[in-house]
Design an enzyme around this catalytic site. Structure first.
Site, PDB file in Angstrom:
ATOM      1  N   GLU A 134      73.207  37.967  42.318  1.00 30.83           N
ATOM      2  CA  GLU A 134      72.495  36.726  42.639  1.00 30.83           C
ATOM      3  C   GLU A 134      71.591  36.320  41.480  1.00 30.83           C
ATOM      4  O   GLU A 134      71.542  35.149  41.094  1.00 30.83           O
ATOM      5  CB  GLU A 134      71.668  36.910  43.911  1.00 30.83           C
ATOM      6  CG  GLU A 134      70.761  35.753  44.227  1.00 30.83           C
ATOM      7  CD  GLU A 134      69.633  36.118  45.177  1.00 30.83           C
ATOM      8  OE1 GLU A 134      68.754  35.258  45.351  1.00 30.83           O
ATOM      9  OE2 GLU A 134      69.615  37.241  45.715  1.00 30.83           O
ATOM     10  N   ASP A 150      72.315  32.854  39.570  1.00 29.49           N
ATOM     11  CA  ASP A 150      71.313  31.794  39.553  1.00 29.49           C
ATOM     12  C   ASP A 150      71.210  31.195  38.146  1.00 29.49           C
ATOM     13  O   ASP A 150      71.184  29.974  37.970  1.00 29.49           O
ATOM     14  CB  ASP A 150      69.966  32.369  39.999  1.00 29.49           C
ATOM     15  CG  ASP A 150      68.835  31.362  39.916  1.00 29.49           C
ATOM     16  OD1 ASP A 150      68.984  30.237  40.438  1.00 29.49           O
ATOM     17  OD2 ASP A 150      67.793  31.702  39.328  1.00 29.49           O
ATOM     18  N   ASP A 169      71.925  32.805  48.621  1.00 29.00           N
ATOM     19  CA  ASP A 169      71.925  33.981  47.757  1.00 29.00           C
ATOM     20  C   ASP A 169      73.338  34.469  47.468  1.00 29.00           C
ATOM     21  O   ASP A 169      73.676  34.813  46.331  1.00 29.00           O
ATOM     22  CB  ASP A 169      71.116  35.117  48.395  1.00 29.00           C
ATOM     23  CG  ASP A 169      69.616  34.830  48.468  1.00 29.00           C
ATOM     24  OD1 ASP A 169      69.147  33.859  47.833  1.00 29.00           O
ATOM     25  OD2 ASP A 169      68.915  35.590  49.171  1.00 29.00           O
ATOM     26  N   GLU A 219      75.147  32.219  44.978  1.00 23.34           N
ATOM     27  CA  GLU A 219      74.753  32.533  43.608  1.00 23.34           C
ATOM     28  C   GLU A 219      75.372  33.852  43.146  1.00 23.34           C
ATOM     29  O   GLU A 219      75.806  33.973  41.993  1.00 23.34           O
ATOM     30  CB  GLU A 219      73.233  32.591  43.485  1.00 23.34           C
ATOM     31  CG  GLU A 219      72.575  31.242  43.632  1.00 23.34           C
ATOM     32  CD  GLU A 219      71.057  31.296  43.663  1.00 23.34           C
ATOM     33  OE1 GLU A 219      70.451  30.238  43.430  1.00 23.34           O
ATOM     34  OE2 GLU A 219      70.478  32.382  43.916  1.00 23.34           O
TER      35      GLU A 219
END
Length: 180
Positions: free
Chosen positions: A48, A52, A121, A124
């Site tokens: 994650e 991101d 989450d 990502e």
């Protein structure tokens, strides 16, 4: 082929990316509550983190190319809208990630498969996993597949005069935006 393998193959088909390393896909879908002893490294959390930043880079690149006359502030506002948790959760729902999640019993019973925070989450994490598995191009193709339409919709919506708020101007998101 087992049911789990069929489910993963169907997921790969929905997202448009086939993982060479199936363990990466599994880790991207694994919530910490599903792990004995809470081994965070075996959950999606590290992926994650990476996803991101990959998402931000790819969306920034897409915006930079799509809006050649936009200034840094305009690009930053558009980026913030496209990478926010709510948008990532929407994308996760479009990918139908909820049923694929590996959750602990308590998280599963508490509705974790529908929880926006978890879905964002995992979305990502999936981007991060695609990046590790297939490089920038794989992540870029995955992101373009699910975010390009959102960029076009936002451009069309913001270009309408009734949305002229916060100094965005009527031409802030040109409908053609170079994204067709």
């Amino acid at each position: 082929m087992s049911r789990k393998a069929k489910d993963r193959t169907a997921l790969e088909s929905r997202i448009g990316y086939k993982f060479a390393d199936k363990d990466l896909l599994e880790r991207a879908l694994t919530h910490i509550s599903a792990l004995a002893g809470g081994n965070r490294a075996a959950s999606y959390q590290r992926l994650e983190f990476l996803g991101d930043h990959v998402l931000g880079l790819v969306i920034s690149d897409m915006l930079y190319r799509a809006f050649p006359k936009a200034n840094e502030g305009e690009l930053s506002r558009r980026l913030a809208d496209l990478v926010r948790k709510e948008t990532c959760a929407e994308v996760a729902r479009a990918m139908d990630l909820g049923p694929a999640l590996k959750l602990g019993n308590s998280e599963s019973h508490a509705g974790g498969r529908r929880r926006s925070t978890i879905l964002a989450d995992v979305c990502e994490a999936l981007v991060g996993a695609a990046f590790i598995d297939g490089g920038y191009k794989a992540a870029e193709e995955l992101i373009e597949r699910f975010w390009k339409e959102r960029m076009i919709e936002a451009a069309a919506s913001a270009a309408r005069p009734q949305n002229n708020v916060a100094g965005m101007g009527t031409g802030a998101w040109p409908a053609n935006a170079g994204l067709s």
